[in-house]
Motif scaffolding. Structure first.
Motif, PDB file in Angstrom:
ATOM      1  N   PRO A 100      68.689  16.378 -19.478  1.00 42.62           N
ATOM      2  CA  PRO A 100      69.266  15.374 -18.580  1.00 42.62           C
ATOM      3  C   PRO A 100      70.449  14.678 -19.247  1.00 42.62           C
ATOM      4  N   THR A 101      71.391  14.247 -18.432  1.00 41.26           N
ATOM      5  CA  THR A 101      72.528  13.479 -18.926  1.00 41.26           C
ATOM      6  C   THR A 101      72.349  12.039 -18.455  1.00 41.26           C
ATOM      7  N   GLY A 102      73.180  11.159 -18.917  1.00 45.44           N
ATOM      8  CA  GLY A 102      73.080   9.757 -18.542  1.00 45.44           C
ATOM      9  C   GLY A 102      73.572   9.461 -17.139  1.00 45.44           C
ATOM     10  N   ASP A 103      74.226  10.417 -16.502  1.00 48.93           N
ATOM     11  CA  ASP A 103      74.798  10.162 -15.177  1.00 48.93           C
ATOM     12  C   ASP A 103      74.021  10.837 -14.037  1.00 48.93           C
ATOM     13  N   GLY A 104      72.720  11.088 -14.245  1.00 54.17           N
ATOM     14  CA  GLY A 104      71.890  11.652 -13.180  1.00 54.17           C
ATOM     15  C   GLY A 104      72.073  13.133 -12.964  1.00 54.17           C
ATOM     16  N   GLN A 105      72.567  13.833 -13.950  1.00 55.53           N
ATOM     17  CA  GLN A 105      72.740  15.271 -13.843  1.00 55.53           C
ATOM     18  C   GLN A 105      71.986  15.967 -14.972  1.00 55.53           C
ATOM     19  N   CYS A 106      71.917  17.274 -14.896  1.00 48.88           N
ATOM     20  CA  CYS A 106      71.256  18.081 -15.923  1.00 48.88           C
ATOM     21  C   CYS A 106      72.218  19.154 -16.413  1.00 48.88           C
ATOM     22  N   VAL A 107      72.200  19.388 -17.712  1.00 47.66           N
ATOM     23  CA  VAL A 107      72.947  20.494 -18.303  1.00 47.66           C
ATOM     24  C   VAL A 107      71.948  21.624 -18.501  1.00 47.66           C
ATOM     25  N   VAL A 108      72.138  22.719 -17.762  1.00 47.42           N
ATOM     26  CA  VAL A 108      71.208  23.839 -17.777  1.00 47.42           C
ATOM     27  C   VAL A 108      71.902  25.053 -18.377  1.00 47.42           C
ATOM     28  N   THR A 109      71.232  25.683 -19.354  1.00 50.19           N
ATOM     29  CA  THR A 109      71.775  26.872 -20.004  1.00 50.19           C
ATOM     30  C   THR A 109      70.845  28.044 -19.742  1.00 50.19           C
ATOM     31  N   VAL A 110      71.417  29.164 -19.273  1.00 51.74           N
ATOM     32  CA  VAL A 110      70.645  30.375 -18.991  1.00 51.74           C
ATOM     33  C   VAL A 110      71.302  31.581 -19.646  1.00 51.74           C
ATOM     34  N   LEU A 111      70.503  32.621 -19.874  1.00 48.22           N
ATOM     35  CA  LEU A 111      71.013  33.917 -20.317  1.00 48.22           C
ATOM     36  C   LEU A 111      70.955  34.854 -19.122  1.00 48.22           C
ATOM     37  N   ILE A 112      72.104  35.435 -18.794  1.00 48.21           N
ATOM     38  CA  ILE A 112      72.179  36.363 -17.673  1.00 48.21           C
ATOM     39  C   ILE A 112      72.248  37.774 -18.241  1.00 48.21           C
ATOM     40  N   PRO A 113      71.305  38.649 -17.826  1.00 52.39           N
ATOM     41  CA  PRO A 113      71.289  40.008 -18.370  1.00 52.39           C
ATOM     42  C   PRO A 113      72.595  40.746 -18.093  1.00 52.39           C
ATOM     43  N   GLY A 114      73.034  41.541 -19.096  1.00 58.57           N
ATOM     44  CA  GLY A 114      74.245  42.337 -18.942  1.00 58.57           C
ATOM     45  C   GLY A 114      73.891  43.759 -18.552  1.00 58.57           C
ATOM     46  N   ASN A 115      74.887  44.557 -18.296  1.00 59.89           N
ATOM     47  CA  ASN A 115      74.686  45.958 -17.937  1.00 59.89           C
ATOM     48  C   ASN A 115      74.530  46.780 -19.201  1.00 59.89           C
ATOM     49  N   GLY A 116      73.361  46.708 -19.825  1.00 58.41           N
ATOM     50  CA  GLY A 116      73.106  47.460 -21.039  1.00 58.41           C
ATOM     51  C   GLY A 116      73.692  46.811 -22.279  1.00 58.41           C
ATOM     52  N   GLY A 117      74.461  45.753 -22.118  1.00 59.86           N
ATOM     53  CA  GLY A 117      75.078  45.065 -23.241  1.00 59.86           C
ATOM     54  C   GLY A 117      74.370  43.762 -23.526  1.00 59.86           C
ATOM     55  N   ARG A 118      75.058  42.916 -24.251  1.00 54.45           N
ATOM     56  CA  ARG A 118      74.492  41.608 -24.580  1.00 54.45           C
ATOM     57  C   ARG A 118      74.443  40.734 -23.337  1.00 54.45           C
ATOM     58  N   PRO A 119      73.430  39.898 -23.227  1.00 48.95           N
ATOM     59  CA  PRO A 119      73.387  38.970 -22.092  1.00 48.95           C
ATOM     60  C   PRO A 119      74.460  37.901 -22.212  1.00 48.95           C
ATOM     61  N   LYS A 120      74.867  37.363 -21.091  1.00 50.50           N
ATOM     62  CA  LYS A 120      75.899  36.336 -21.053  1.00 50.50           C
ATOM     63  C   LYS A 120      75.230  34.962 -21.016  1.00 50.50           C
ATOM     64  N   LYS A 121      75.656  34.065 -21.888  1.00 51.85           N
ATOM     65  CA  LYS A 121      75.139  32.702 -21.945  1.00 51.85           C
ATOM     66  C   LYS A 121      75.995  31.839 -21.024  1.00 51.85           C
ATOM     67  N   VAL A 122      75.354  31.180 -20.056  1.00 55.64           N
ATOM     68  CA  VAL A 122      76.064  30.360 -19.082  1.00 55.64           C
ATOM     69  C   VAL A 122      75.457  28.960 -19.087  1.00 55.64           C
ATOM     70  N   THR A 123      76.303  27.949 -19.180  1.00 53.94           N
ATOM     71  CA  THR A 123      75.875  26.554 -19.138  1.00 53.94           C
ATOM     72  C   THR A 123      76.525  25.883 -17.944  1.00 53.94           C
ATOM     73  N   VAL A 124      75.709  25.238 -17.097  1.00 46.53           N
ATOM     74  CA  VAL A 124      76.220  24.549 -15.919  1.00 46.53           C
ATOM     75  C   VAL A 124      75.658  23.135 -15.869  1.00 46.53           C
ATOM     76  N   LYS A 125      76.383  22.241 -15.219  1.00 46.27           N
ATOM     77  CA  LYS A 125      75.952  20.861 -15.022  1.00 46.27           C
ATOM     78  C   LYS A 125      75.665  20.694 -13.537  1.00 46.27           C
ATOM     79  N   VAL A 126      74.421  20.335 -13.215  1.00 47.92           N
ATOM     80  CA  VAL A 126      74.015  20.214 -11.816  1.00 47.92           C
ATOM     81  C   VAL A 126      73.303  18.879 -11.595  1.00 47.92           C
ATOM     82  N   PRO A 127      73.315  18.358 -10.356  1.00 49.63           N
ATOM     83  CA  PRO A 127      72.598  17.112 -10.070  1.00 49.63           C
ATOM     84  C   PRO A 127      71.097  17.310 -10.180  1.00 49.63           C
ATOM     85  N   MET A 128      70.377  16.239 -10.556  1.00 52.37           N
ATOM     86  CA  MET A 128      68.899  16.296 -10.632  1.00 52.37           C
ATOM     87  C   MET A 128      68.310  16.395  -9.267  1.00 52.37           C
TER      88      MET A 128
END
Length: 83
Positions: free
Chosen positions: A55-83
């Motif tokens: 959680p952040t101080g402004d009512g949002q969340c920083v969420v980090t996920v790993l997205i599977p790649g096509n046989g390669g390394r997964p992609k790390k994605v970080t997004v900020k979304v409302p709670m």
């Protein structure tokens, strides 16, 4: 994410309180600053695997996920979304 239960347990430990050893079921406590819904939304939208949700101080969340790649390394994605 710190919860009131975690803070209370830490404070009790620092004060020298030692509860008796009892096998008790785990208790999940949801608090106002919970990012679980935001994390579930990002995981569902991306098809990724959850790494973290903070959680952040402004009512949002920083969420980090790993997205599977096509046989390669997964992609790390970080997004900020409302709670």
């Amino acid at each position: 994410m710190s919860s009131a239960l975690t803070i209370a347990a830490l404070a009790a430990g620092l004060a020298g309180f030692s509860p008796p050893a009892v096998n008790m079921p785990a208790v999940v406590v949801r608090v106002a600053g919970d990012c679980s819904a935001a994390a579930a939304q990002v995981v569902a939208q991306t098809g990724g695997e959850l790494l973290s949700a903070q959680p952040t101080g402004d009512g949002q969340c920083v969420v980090t996920v790993l997205i599977p790649g096509n046989g390669g390394r997964p992609k790390k994605v970080t997004v900020k979304v409302p709670m």
